[in-house]
Structure formats: C-alpha cells, structure tokens
Motif scaffolding. Sequence first.
Motif, PDB file in Angstrom:
ATOM      1  N   THR A  74       0.811  -1.225   0.000  1.00 36.03           N
ATOM      2  CA  THR A  74       0.000   0.000   0.000  1.00 36.03           C
ATOM      3  C   THR A  74       0.839   1.267   0.000  1.00 36.03           C
ATOM      4  O   THR A  74       0.320   2.346  -0.282  1.00 36.03           O
ATOM      5  N   ASP A  75       2.126   1.160   0.326  1.00 34.52           N
ATOM      6  CA  ASP A  75       3.002   2.332   0.377  1.00 34.52           C
ATOM      7  C   ASP A  75       3.931   2.437  -0.828  1.00 34.52           C
ATOM      8  O   ASP A  75       4.723   3.370  -0.925  1.00 34.52           O
ATOM      9  N   ARG A  76       3.861   1.492  -1.728  1.00 37.14           N
ATOM     10  CA  ARG A  76       4.758   1.505  -2.881  1.00 37.14           C
ATOM     11  C   ARG A  76       4.213   2.437  -3.961  1.00 37.14           C
ATOM     12  O   ARG A  76       3.027   2.480  -4.210  1.00 37.14           O
ATOM     13  N   GLY A  77       5.131   3.143  -4.568  1.00 36.40           N
ATOM     14  CA  GLY A  77       4.741   4.056  -5.633  1.00 36.40           C
ATOM     15  C   GLY A  77       5.646   3.875  -6.829  1.00 36.40           C
ATOM     16  O   GLY A  77       6.328   2.854  -6.972  1.00 36.40           O
ATOM     17  N   GLU A  78       5.688   4.886  -7.669  1.00 34.72           N
ATOM     18  CA  GLU A  78       6.513   4.827  -8.872  1.00 34.72           C
ATOM     19  C   GLU A  78       7.990   4.666  -8.549  1.00 34.72           C
ATOM     20  O   GLU A  78       8.753   4.138  -9.346  1.00 34.72           O
ATOM     21  N   TRP A  79       8.393   5.145  -7.386  1.00 34.77           N
ATOM     22  CA  TRP A  79       9.800   5.076  -6.963  1.00 34.77           C
ATOM     23  C   TRP A  79      10.230   3.650  -6.633  1.00 34.77           C
ATOM     24  O   TRP A  79      11.415   3.367  -6.561  1.00 34.77           O
ATOM     25  N   TYR A  80       9.275   2.747  -6.428  1.00 35.96           N
ATOM     26  CA  TYR A  80       9.599   1.395  -5.958  1.00 35.96           C
ATOM     27  C   TYR A  80      10.085   0.535  -7.116  1.00 35.96           C
ATOM     28  O   TYR A  80       9.305  -0.033  -7.875  1.00 35.96           O
ATOM     29  N   ALA A  81      11.397   0.443  -7.237  1.00 34.85           N
ATOM     30  CA  ALA A  81      12.010  -0.402  -8.272  1.00 34.85           C
ATOM     31  C   ALA A  81      13.443  -0.701  -7.859  1.00 34.85           C
ATOM     32  O   ALA A  81      14.103   0.127  -7.234  1.00 34.85           O
TER      33      ALA A  81
END
Length: 134
Positions: A74-81
């Motif tokens: 639920t806290d992951r966004g576009e930055w998560y990679a």
Amino acid sequence: MPWRGPLLFRARLPDNGLVLEMTREEFEELVAEALDRIPPELTRLMDNVAVFVEDEPPAEDPELLGLYEGTPLTDRGEWYAGVLPDRITVYRGPTLRMSETREDVVQETEVTVVHEIAHHFGIDDARLHALGYG
C-alpha cells in the motif's frame, strides 16, 4: 497451489534449552505449510518478499515471534524499483517456548505467518489484533 516464493533458512544454532522439542527441519516445514494455506488469490498479489526462519529474535525483543521488514504494498509508488525483497522472519525459539504441544506450535506458526504477510499488504497491528491475529 504450493508456496512458490523464496523460503530461506539460516544455519542451525546450538541447543538453547527449548521447552518443547522440535527439530529445525520440522519447524521450517510448519512455516512452509502455513504459507501453503494462504489463499492463492493473495499469494499471487504478494510481490518482492522473502520468508526466513531464524532460531532467535534480536536480543532486545526476546519474545518476538515474527517480523516484517520492508515497504508494504500500500506504500509503494513509482519510486519502488530495484529494491531488495521485503523480509518476513519467523522465530523458532520463542514459538517453541510459548507452546505446550505440537498443535500449539502449528497454530501459532500459522497465526504468525498470516500476521506478517498482512503487514506486507499494509494491514497494521491494531486491525490484526481486532481480527484475532495478535
């Protein structure tokens, strides 16, 4: 459908005087079985998470049964990679010390696994306690 994610284990530690006897392999199998009981609809949604079994938790929290470390879905966004997998750890020692029977270990292991996976999905402790996964 059996658990298809990584299930990693550390080397066996020397006997630490546990009350209930259960081999490391037996406990690891209980964790794997608890993972297998997670509905496939949920396991398909799990992303970038590894499950570990350790004999003992950190010294500052000796009664800890399990730990989730990572970024909930639920806290992951576009930055998560390109990040390391989230980590779920289930601790053998405290689980065995609090259990009187093998059935107690089976039940507590399942509750712990569900509790830590719920954190991966962004469910907090208050909600888990309300649902009976304290």
